[in-house]
Design an enzyme around this catalytic site. Structure first.
Site, short mmCIF file in Angstrom:
data_model
loop_
_atom_site.label_atom_id
_atom_site.label_comp_id
_atom_site.label_asym_id
_atom_site.label_seq_id
_atom_site.Cartn_x
_atom_site.Cartn_y
_atom_site.Cartn_z
N ASP A 204 0.87 -1.19 0.00
CA ASP A 204 0.00 0.00 0.00
C ASP A 204 0.90 1.23 0.00
OD1 ASP A 204 -2.29 1.80 0.47
OD2 ASP A 204 -3.33 -0.06 0.96
N HIS A 292 -3.08 3.20 -4.58
CA HIS A 292 -2.41 2.71 -3.36
C HIS A 292 -0.99 2.23 -3.64
CE1 HIS A 292 -5.83 2.85 -0.51
NE2 HIS A 292 -6.55 2.68 -1.59
N GLU A 352 -10.22 2.62 -4.79
CA GLU A 352 -9.88 4.01 -4.46
C GLU A 352 -8.80 4.60 -5.39
OE1 GLU A 352 -10.99 4.09 0.21
OE2 GLU A 352 -8.97 3.45 -0.23
C1 ACM Z 1 -10.79 -0.60 0.95
O1 ACM Z 1 -11.17 -0.53 2.14
N1 ACM Z 1 -10.25 0.45 0.38
C2 ACM Z 1 -10.93 -1.81 0.17
#
Ligand code: ACM
Length: 767
Positions: A204, A292, A352
């Site tokens: 991440d 991410h 995201e």
């Molecule tokens: C997430 O909680 N962004 C999968």
């Protein structure tokens, strides 16, 4: 709760609860404290005693590895043989039974003479062994102590198989890092409760945690960082709670700098994978992209469209799906991932993604034109679909978070649902023919601080969303809970966050035999086992505690210990209680305004939740004399982003309408807004009213112009409570609620003079 129930199981349920053995559910729970409870259990008579002569018999070489793990549970005190007679005495026999058709199914028969486990493969045998483990005294878990001298199993017959194929837990090792030993401890607990999937979120923005030989800087640089904002929050909280201390194991000094991090070498991870596989648990690796990816982009800036690497408005800038070099990188990374992880499923994240820079990039504009891609969602779908083809060419299946539905998705990808505020996502995915794993934020994000309701919410969560036919519902293959670790900097904190609510999920997904009260009784029998396994589980909540209490002339604080071997300690001077603070051994009478802080302590001195209780003297509020009130409350709508309910003061409402409940009106779907409910509660009797306000995000309740519950600010669904002394009649009420994006949760319950909790009835609401 709607559940698919086969005739065979329905019949067994009838027999279990009303029939043959005439044993009531609660009696059964006390005798067989199994979590998850089996599909069918019939009690027998007598005991099978394990002694030094007991042997474990395998079917030739089949089940050798499972038999060895059973022996490990028994401190390796038994001997193993690979053949035996079908009715061999004083034996635990593992028998190959190909008539069992369901995956992970097993039959277990315990008689005073022998124990027989029947399974078609190692997975079924291993699940049966975990059943046996839970039937044995919790003392066996204490490997530092001798095996208890009296080890016996009550006679019974079990026929068991899982309801759902995917029973998972997730751990984010990127935001905070967790040692190999901790991963194994986690896997041991998954095994104990019959989970079969361990989703490891390996990369991440905050850290890249798996060695990739082709791109060594991913871990040489990407696995390390200086302390960030989330660490600062943890450090602050550590003043009151040692579980928030950042694990010193993962802090190092390098070139005069203090840095945090760590990573797994491929060899270490292969060892963890083998450890899990021996326990019939698949590890699903997640390499989150195209968003991410900040930790990777820091070292390999060619991955973005414009070389920039920073936070956008909400998320970090993603890698660029318009350059061939991005695909080369991604494929090379996944080649190595597939070498380490044999799992059929590989998770690509896909959540995201801030696509703004793609829209500005000339390269992307040209690329989209060439490929006939209409919009940026389509561009993201292109990336995911192309990677899916790559995974498939290697014999693997792609998993993505539910954003992979945007812009078009192939029906062969597995969708992991998380966005509670997009309820149609899993329905559309299942109708599209995709397999779906349910992990909605509420109630399955276990990074949400647990409260009095969490276990109940997890137990009663129905993985099958509304709107699917029985055939479509087969696409929902199970569920998992996720543990995101931005604010989980230690192993103890992680334990606390998922245990024991993970056991509620285990039972929810494994058995159709749901009985919440029976489960709660069985759960109390798990704590000693968890204690012996050094799990920092959360203690059960105190019954009936209210944070803001009121009294007329006096009140009594009377608490039952959450578990028999705990002690309760308290302070009245505002300091945090320790085991050295006064012990609450008898009811405490309160006659003046007081502030009491208390916690239960486990035998090892570890404190449970800290309760901050304020007691205020009040008189009964006089009701309002008002004729001609109408039914319902007035609800005013404030569009816009309010980080707390107090910030709505003085702002103009867009519209005001009448509502007949204190919930978020279905018609309001904006991502963020405020609501003000105003009017009166017509309360039915004089008394001390306790109100329990759950909101996601924030809310503040005033009754009779008195502050009753302050649950303000953006947060996950948490319940807060407060009291107010009211006379029968019309009492002014004002409830301010703010939504920041995603929760839409607003629930108000009450009790009066200690009655059971109930919802505020529509008949109370007037304006
Ligand atoms: C997430 O909680 N962004 C999968």
């Amino acid at each position: 709760m709607k559940k698919r129930l086969s005739c065979k199981v329905a019949l067994a349920l009838v027999m279990l609860f009303t029939g043959a053995s005439q044993i009531k559910a609660q009696d059964i729970s006390a005798r067989f404290p199994l979590v998850p409870y089996p599909q069918t259990l019939t009690a027998g008579t007598g005991l099978f005693v394990i002694n030094a002569q007991t042997v474990i018999i395998t079917s030739g070489n089949k089940f050798r590895s499972e038999a060895a793990l059973l022996n490990e549970i028994l401190h390796n005190k038994l001997s193993l043989k690979n053949t035996g007679t079908p009715t061999e005495k004083n034996a635990i026999q593992l028998v190959d039974d190909q008539t069992l058709s369901a995956e992970e199914a097993y039959r277990l028969q315990i008689t005073p003479q022998h124990v027989v486990i029947k399974a078609k493969d190692g997975a079924g045998a291993f699940r049966a062994i975990q059943t046996i483990r839970q039937l044995l005294s919790a003392g066996i878990e204490n490997k530092q102590q001798a095996l208890p001298s009296q080890l016996s199993l009550q006679a019974l017959t079990i026929e068991d198989e899982p309801t759902y194929a995917w029973r998972g837990m997730h751990l984010d090792v990127s935001r905070h890092f967790f040692s190999v030993d901790y991963l194994k401890k986690f896997i041991d607990l998954l095994a104990l409760y019959k989970f079969n999937k361990f989703h490891l979120h390996l990369t991440d923005d905050q850290g890249w945690r798996i060695e990739i030989k082709k791109y060594p800087k991913l871990t040489e640089e990407g696995a390390w960082r200086t302390f960030n904002n989330q660490d600062s929050v943890c450090m602050k909280k550590a003043a009151d709670n040692p579980d928030f201390v950042i694990d010193p194991k993962h802090i190092v000094q390098k070139s005069g700098k203090t840095i945090y991090g760590g990573f797994y070498t491929q060899e270490q991870m292969k060892d963890v994978v083998a450890y899990a596989l021996a326990r019939h648990i698949d590890i699903i690796p997640e390499i989150d992209m195209p968003g991410h990816m900040m930790a990777a982009i820091n070292s390999y800036p060619f991955l973005t469209c414009n070389g920039e690497n920073s936070w956008g408005k909400v998320f970090t800038k993603p890698i660029c799906p318009c350059n061939e070099s991005t695909f080369e990188f991604a494929q090379n990374v996944f080649d190595e991932i597939m070498q380490i992880f044999p799992s059929k499923y590989i998770h690509i994240g896909g959540d995201e993604v801030d696509r703004t820079d793609w829209g500005k990039s000339e390269v992307c504009k040209a690329f989209m034109k060439k490929e006939g891609i209409k919009d940026l969602a389509g561009l993201q779908a292109y990336f995911i679909n192309r990677m899916e083809k790559y995974f498939n060419s290697k014999g693997r299946k792609l998993i993505g978070w539910d954003e992979i539905l945007d812009g078009g998705i192939s029906p062969t990808a597995l969708v992991m649902y998380w966005r509670t505020w997009v309820p149609k996502a899993p329905v559309e995915a299942a109708k599209n023919g995709n397999q779906v794993v349910m992990s909605p934020g509420n109630p399955l994000y276990f990074d949400t601080p647990p409260d009095r309701n969490s276990i109940d919410n997890v137990y009663h969560f129905n993985p099958i969303p509304k709107g699917l036919t029985d055939a479509e519902a087969k696409g929902i293959i199970g569920a998992q809970a996720n543990l995101w670790t931005e604010y989980i900097p230690s192993e103890n904190r992680a334990d606390y966050m998922y245990m024991p609510r993970m056991t509620a999920l285990a039972e929810n997904l494994w058995t159709r035999n749901h009985n919440y009260n029976s489960y709660l009784t069985r759960l109390t029998r798990q704590y000693q086992r968890l204690e012996n396994l050094h799990v920092n589980y959360r203690l059960p909540d105190f019954d009936g505690l209210v944070e803001q209490s009121v009294f007329l002339d006096k009140t009594v604080l009377n608490l039952k210990k959450p578990l028999p071997n705990t002690t309760i300690h308290y302070t009245t001077d505002g300091s945090v209680p320790t085991v050295k603070s006064p012990e609450l051994t008898a009811p405490l009478t309160i006659t003046k305004t007081s502030y009491i802080r208390l916690a239960a302590f486990k035998p090892n001195g570890v404190a449970g939740d800290l309760y901050n209780l304020r007691y205020t003297q009040q008189s009964l509020a006089t009701p309002v004399a008002k004729a001609g009130v109408k039914n319902g409350l007035l609800c005013s709508y404030y569009p816009g982003e309010y980080k707390s309910a107090t910030l709505m003061a003085g702002k103009p409402a867009k519209e005001t309408f009448v509502v007949d409940s204190l919930t978020v009106p279905k018609a309001i779907t904006a991502p963020s807004f405020g609501l003000r409910y105003q009017g009166y509660f017509e309360v039915p009797q004089d008394g001390i009213y306790s109100f329990y306000l759950t909101c996601d995000d924030g809310g503040v309740l005033k009754v009779a112009n008195r502050n009753v519950v302050d649950n303000d600010g953006w947060h996950a669904p948490i319940e807060k409570s407060g009291q107010v002394a009211l006379k029968k009649g019309l009492q002014p009420v004002e409830l301010n609620f703010v939504e920041g994006g995603g929760g839409y949760t607003l629930k108000l319950k009450y009790s009066v003079n200690g009655s059971p909790l109930q919802s505020v009835p529509a008949g109370w609401l007037k304006h």
